[in-house]
Design a protein around this motif. Sequence first.
Motif, PDB file in Angstrom:
ATOM      1  N   THR A   1       0.823  -1.210   0.000  1.00 20.36           N
ATOM      2  CA  THR A   1       0.000   0.000   0.000  1.00 20.36           C
ATOM      3  C   THR A   1       0.858   1.261   0.000  1.00 20.36           C
ATOM      4  O   THR A   1       0.576   2.227  -0.725  1.00 20.36           O
ATOM      5  CB  THR A   1      -0.937  -0.010   1.218  1.00 20.36           C
ATOM      6  OG1 THR A   1      -1.740  -1.196   1.187  1.00 20.36           O
ATOM      7  CG2 THR A   1      -1.850   1.197   1.210  1.00 20.36           C
ATOM      8  N   LEU A   2       1.910   1.255   0.814  1.00 15.91           N
ATOM      9  CA  LEU A   2       2.801   2.416   0.851  1.00 15.91           C
ATOM     10  C   LEU A   2       3.531   2.591  -0.480  1.00 15.91           C
ATOM     11  O   LEU A   2       3.702   3.711  -0.961  1.00 15.91           O
ATOM     12  CB  LEU A   2       3.800   2.271   1.992  1.00 15.91           C
ATOM     13  CG  LEU A   2       3.245   2.494   3.393  1.00 15.91           C
ATOM     14  CD1 LEU A   2       4.269   2.096   4.449  1.00 15.91           C
ATOM     15  CD2 LEU A   2       2.831   3.956   3.589  1.00 15.91           C
ATOM     16  N   GLN A   3       3.959   1.478  -1.083  1.00 14.89           N
ATOM     17  CA  GLN A   3       4.623   1.580  -2.375  1.00 14.89           C
ATOM     18  C   GLN A   3       3.660   2.089  -3.441  1.00 14.89           C
ATOM     19  O   GLN A   3       4.063   2.830  -4.351  1.00 14.89           O
ATOM     20  CB  GLN A   3       5.196   0.228  -2.802  1.00 14.89           C
ATOM     21  CG  GLN A   3       6.028   0.274  -4.074  1.00 14.89           C
ATOM     22  CD  GLN A   3       7.284   1.103  -3.934  1.00 14.89           C
ATOM     23  OE1 GLN A   3       8.145   0.802  -3.117  1.00 14.89           O
ATOM     24  NE2 GLN A   3       7.406   2.167  -4.730  1.00 14.89           N
ATOM     25  N   ALA A   4       2.386   1.739  -3.322  1.00 16.95           N
ATOM     26  CA  ALA A   4       1.375   2.278  -4.241  1.00 16.95           C
ATOM     27  C   ALA A   4       1.339   3.798  -4.149  1.00 16.95           C
ATOM     28  O   ALA A   4       1.298   4.503  -5.176  1.00 16.95           O
ATOM     29  CB  ALA A   4       0.002   1.685  -3.921  1.00 16.95           C
ATOM     30  N   SER A   5       1.365   4.312  -2.929  1.00 19.43           N
ATOM     31  CA  SER A   5       1.347   5.760  -2.733  1.00 19.43           C
ATOM     32  C   SER A   5       2.624   6.393  -3.282  1.00 19.43           C
ATOM     33  O   SER A   5       2.573   7.454  -3.932  1.00 19.43           O
ATOM     34  CB  SER A   5       1.199   6.073  -1.249  1.00 19.43           C
ATOM     35  OG  SER A   5       1.236   7.458  -1.013  1.00 19.43           O
ATOM     36  N   VAL A   6       3.768   5.757  -3.040  1.00 19.88           N
ATOM     37  CA  VAL A   6       5.037   6.269  -3.560  1.00 19.88           C
ATOM     38  C   VAL A   6       5.000   6.333  -5.082  1.00 19.88           C
ATOM     39  O   VAL A   6       5.423   7.323  -5.695  1.00 19.88           O
ATOM     40  CB  VAL A   6       6.214   5.392  -3.078  1.00 19.88           C
ATOM     41  CG1 VAL A   6       7.492   5.762  -3.814  1.00 19.88           C
ATOM     42  CG2 VAL A   6       6.412   5.549  -1.573  1.00 19.88           C
ATOM     43  N   CYS A   7       4.499   5.277  -5.704  1.00 17.78           N
ATOM     44  CA  CYS A   7       4.426   5.265  -7.172  1.00 17.78           C
ATOM     45  C   CYS A   7       3.571   6.415  -7.696  1.00 17.78           C
ATOM     46  O   CYS A   7       3.944   7.091  -8.656  1.00 17.78           O
ATOM     47  CB  CYS A   7       3.873   3.924  -7.661  1.00 17.78           C
ATOM     48  SG  CYS A   7       5.040   2.553  -7.534  1.00 17.78           S
ATOM     49  N   ARG A   8       2.434   6.643  -7.067  1.00 17.57           N
ATOM     50  CA  ARG A   8       1.577   7.758  -7.508  1.00 17.57           C
ATOM     51  C   ARG A   8       2.310   9.089  -7.344  1.00 17.57           C
ATOM     52  O   ARG A   8       2.287   9.936  -8.240  1.00 17.57           O
ATOM     53  CB  ARG A   8       0.283   7.773  -6.700  1.00 17.57           C
ATOM     54  CG  ARG A   8      -0.683   6.648  -7.035  1.00 17.57           C
ATOM     55  CD  ARG A   8      -2.062   6.897  -6.422  1.00 17.57           C
ATOM     56  NE  ARG A   8      -2.948   5.799  -6.736  1.00 17.57           N
ATOM     57  CZ  ARG A   8      -3.115   4.729  -5.952  1.00 17.57           C
ATOM     58  NH1 ARG A   8      -2.448   4.648  -4.801  1.00 17.57           N
ATOM     59  NH2 ARG A   8      -3.936   3.765  -6.290  1.00 17.57           N
ATOM     60  N   ASN A   9       2.963   9.258  -6.211  1.00 20.43           N
ATOM     61  CA  ASN A   9       3.666  10.515  -5.956  1.00 20.43           C
ATOM     62  C   ASN A   9       4.849  10.710  -6.894  1.00 20.43           C
ATOM     63  O   ASN A   9       5.280  11.849  -7.123  1.00 20.43           O
ATOM     64  CB  ASN A   9       4.139  10.563  -4.501  1.00 20.43           C
ATOM     65  CG  ASN A   9       2.993  10.706  -3.513  1.00 20.43           C
ATOM     66  OD1 ASN A   9       1.914  11.173  -3.859  1.00 20.43           O
ATOM     67  ND2 ASN A   9       3.217  10.279  -2.271  1.00 20.43           N
ATOM     68  N   MET A  10       5.380   9.612  -7.415  1.00 16.83           N
ATOM     69  CA  MET A  10       6.524   9.687  -8.315  1.00 16.83           C
ATOM     70  C   MET A  10       6.114   9.564  -9.774  1.00 16.83           C
ATOM     71  O   MET A  10       6.937   9.287 -10.645  1.00 16.83           O
ATOM     72  CB  MET A  10       7.547   8.606  -7.942  1.00 16.83           C
ATOM     73  CG  MET A  10       8.212   8.869  -6.596  1.00 16.83           C
ATOM     74  SD  MET A  10       9.257   7.516  -6.006  1.00 16.83           S
ATOM     75  CE  MET A  10      10.463   7.419  -7.322  1.00 16.83           C
ATOM     76  N   GLY A  11       4.833   9.778 -10.054  1.00 20.99           N
ATOM     77  CA  GLY A  11       4.380   9.882 -11.433  1.00 20.99           C
ATOM     78  C   GLY A  11       3.987   8.593 -12.107  1.00 20.99           C
ATOM     79  O   GLY A  11       3.970   8.518 -13.345  1.00 20.99           O
ATOM     80  N   SER A  12       3.617   7.563 -11.328  1.00 23.61           N
ATOM     81  CA  SER A  12       3.159   6.309 -11.929  1.00 23.61           C
ATOM     82  C   SER A  12       1.821   5.897 -11.322  1.00 23.61           C
ATOM     83  O   SER A  12       1.748   4.989 -10.490  1.00 23.61           O
ATOM     84  CB  SER A  12       4.189   5.197 -11.730  1.00 23.61           C
ATOM     85  OG  SER A  12       3.746   3.989 -12.343  1.00 23.61           O
ATOM     86  N   PRO A  13       0.739   6.543 -11.757  1.00 18.65           N
ATOM     87  CA  PRO A  13      -0.573   6.145 -11.239  1.00 18.65           C
ATOM     88  C   PRO A  13      -0.931   4.706 -11.588  1.00 18.65           C
ATOM     89  O   PRO A  13      -1.650   4.042 -10.836  1.00 18.65           O
ATOM     90  CB  PRO A  13      -1.530   7.142 -11.907  1.00 18.65           C
ATOM     91  CG  PRO A  13      -0.783   7.676 -13.093  1.00 18.65           C
ATOM     92  CD  PRO A  13       0.653   7.668 -12.705  1.00 18.65           C
ATOM     93  N   LEU A  14      -0.427   4.225 -12.706  1.00 12.63           N
ATOM     94  CA  LEU A  14      -0.716   2.841 -13.098  1.00 12.63           C
ATOM     95  C   LEU A  14      -0.226   1.863 -12.033  1.00 12.63           C
ATOM     96  O   LEU A  14      -0.978   0.997 -11.573  1.00 12.63           O
ATOM     97  CB  LEU A  14      -0.055   2.531 -14.444  1.00 12.63           C
ATOM     98  CG  LEU A  14      -0.183   1.084 -14.918  1.00 12.63           C
ATOM     99  CD1 LEU A  14      -1.626   0.756 -15.272  1.00 12.63           C
ATOM    100  CD2 LEU A  14       0.728   0.822 -16.121  1.00 12.63           C
ATOM    101  N   ASN A  15       1.033   1.992 -11.623  1.00 13.10           N
ATOM    102  CA  ASN A  15       1.554   1.070 -10.625  1.00 13.10           C
ATOM    103  C   ASN A  15       0.920   1.302  -9.264  1.00 13.10           C
ATOM    104  O   ASN A  15       0.801   0.365  -8.468  1.00 13.10           O
ATOM    105  CB  ASN A  15       3.074   1.179 -10.548  1.00 13.10           C
ATOM    106  CG  ASN A  15       3.746   0.402 -11.660  1.00 13.10           C
ATOM    107  OD1 ASN A  15       3.249  -0.623 -12.104  1.00 13.10           O
ATOM    108  ND2 ASN A  15       4.882   0.895 -12.127  1.00 13.10           N
ATOM    109  N   GLY A  16       0.520   2.538  -8.977  1.00 13.88           N
ATOM    110  CA  GLY A  16      -0.212   2.782  -7.743  1.00 13.88           C
ATOM    111  C   GLY A  16      -1.490   1.973  -7.701  1.00 13.88           C
ATOM    112  O   GLY A  16      -1.812   1.326  -6.688  1.00 13.88           O
ATOM    113  N   ASP A  17      -2.224   1.980  -8.802  1.00 13.70           N
ATOM    114  CA  ASP A  17      -3.469   1.221  -8.901  1.00 13.70           C
ATOM    115  C   ASP A  17      -3.199  -0.278  -8.765  1.00 13.70           C
ATOM    116  O   ASP A  17      -3.857  -0.984  -8.001  1.00 13.70           O
ATOM    117  CB  ASP A  17      -4.138   1.524 -10.244  1.00 13.70           C
ATOM    118  CG  ASP A  17      -5.555   0.973 -10.347  1.00 13.70           C
ATOM    119  OD1 ASP A  17      -5.855  -0.011  -9.664  1.00 13.70           O
ATOM    120  OD2 ASP A  17      -6.349   1.533 -11.119  1.00 13.70           O
ATOM    121  N   LEU A  18      -2.194  -0.770  -9.493  1.00 14.01           N
ATOM    122  CA  LEU A  18      -1.905  -2.209  -9.490  1.00 14.01           C
ATOM    123  C   LEU A  18      -1.462  -2.689  -8.107  1.00 14.01           C
ATOM    124  O   LEU A  18      -1.852  -3.780  -7.661  1.00 14.01           O
ATOM    125  CB  LEU A  18      -0.841  -2.529 -10.525  1.00 14.01           C
ATOM    126  CG  LEU A  18      -1.245  -2.324 -11.988  1.00 14.01           C
ATOM    127  CD1 LEU A  18      -0.048  -2.547 -12.904  1.00 14.01           C
ATOM    128  CD2 LEU A  18      -2.400  -3.251 -12.370  1.00 14.01           C
TER     129      LEU A  18
END
Length: 353
Positions: free
Chosen positions: A13-30
Motif C-alpha cells: 500500500t505504501l509503495q502504491a502511494s510512492v508510485c503515484r507521488n513519483m508519477g506512476s498512477p498505473l503502478n499505484g493502482d496495481l
Amino acid sequence: MSKDLPDVVKALTLQASVCRNMGSPLNGDLLDRAAADWLAGGPVKALMAPWEHADLQGQFDAAAPLRLIGSWHELALSGDDPAVARAYKALDADAIWAAVSIAMVARYDRLAAFMAHEPQTNEVRRSICLLGGFLEVARMTGLPLRCFEIAASAGLNASWDRYRYTVGDAVWGDPAASVRMDTAWNGPPPAVEAPVKVIERAACDRRPTDLTDPAQSRRLMAYIWADQADRLARLRAAIEVTLANGLTVERADAADWVRAKVRPHTGAATVLYHSVFWQYMPPESQSALAALIAEIGATATADAPFAWLRMEPPGLAPRMDIRLTLWPGGEERLLGHCHPHGASVEWLGGPSP
C-alpha cells in the motif's frame, strides 16, 4: 492504514502511494489491487511468501513490492503472454490486473524466479544526481578522474560523462550526446565550469547485467515503470552508448573488488561511487565496507586524492541523499537531496550539519 495489517500489505500500500507521488498512477493502482488480493488469499500471497514475515523496513530494504510489479512488466515486455503484453501496451489497469491475475497462477514459476533476484534498476537519470559530485571533485582537486562504480548493474551510470545534462540554467556534457536528461533543479548550479577528464573507469556488480543478452536487458527495462515512456527511451539510448563503448562490468563482491582494485593514484582523483546500493547490504557488510573505504582514504595525499560519492536513502525517507567524502582530510559533505529516479535535485553543496 490500519495498524493491524500485516507489514507485507502495508508495504504494498505504501509503495502504491510512492508510485503515484513519483508519477506512476498505473503502478499505484496495481499495487493497491495486489494488497487487496493478498488479504483475500489470492495469487499475490504465494508470490510474496518469501517476504511475508519481514517487517516494514525489511520489505522496503528488499524492494519486495517492486519485485512483484517488475515481474509483471518483464512478462509483458517478453511477449510470452500475449494478454499481459496487450494490456501493458494499452496501459489499461483493469486489463493488466485481469491478465496478471491469470498469469500469477499459470506462470508462477517464471514470476517467482524473476522476483528471487534483487532489483537492478540502473536508472540512468541517477547520473544527473551524481554529476554535481563528480564536478565538485574535479573543481576541488583540479585533477583528472579515475571512476570506480560498485553495484553497477549494467554499468549505464559508468558512462555519466558521455551524457548531456541540463541542470537549472546550466548545461554540461557533449551537445551531440544521444542520452540527454534534465531535472527539476533547485539551488545553485553545480561546478559546470570545472575541467573534467575521465582517464580510467571500471565497474563491478555481484550479478552484473549482460547487455548483449536480450533477457537481461529486458530485466532492466522491467523495473522502469510502464507508464513512464521517457524513462524507457532514455534507458534504451544508454544501453546503446554502453554497448558502443565496450564497457564490461566485472562480476565481483563489492568489498573484495574495492580491496583489490581501488587505490589512490598520483596525478588523478580516484572516485569510488554508488547509488541505491547500500540498503541492500546487511549492517555488518555496510560497516566492513565503510571501514575499508576509510582505510583507503587514509592513504590519500594532496596529489593522489580519494573521494567517496554516493546517492543513498536516509532510512525510509522517500528521497535520496547525495554525500561526498574527500581525502586527505575525510570531510563528509551533504551535497544535496534528490528524487530516487533523478526527477528533481535540491542542490546544497555545503558541509553536512
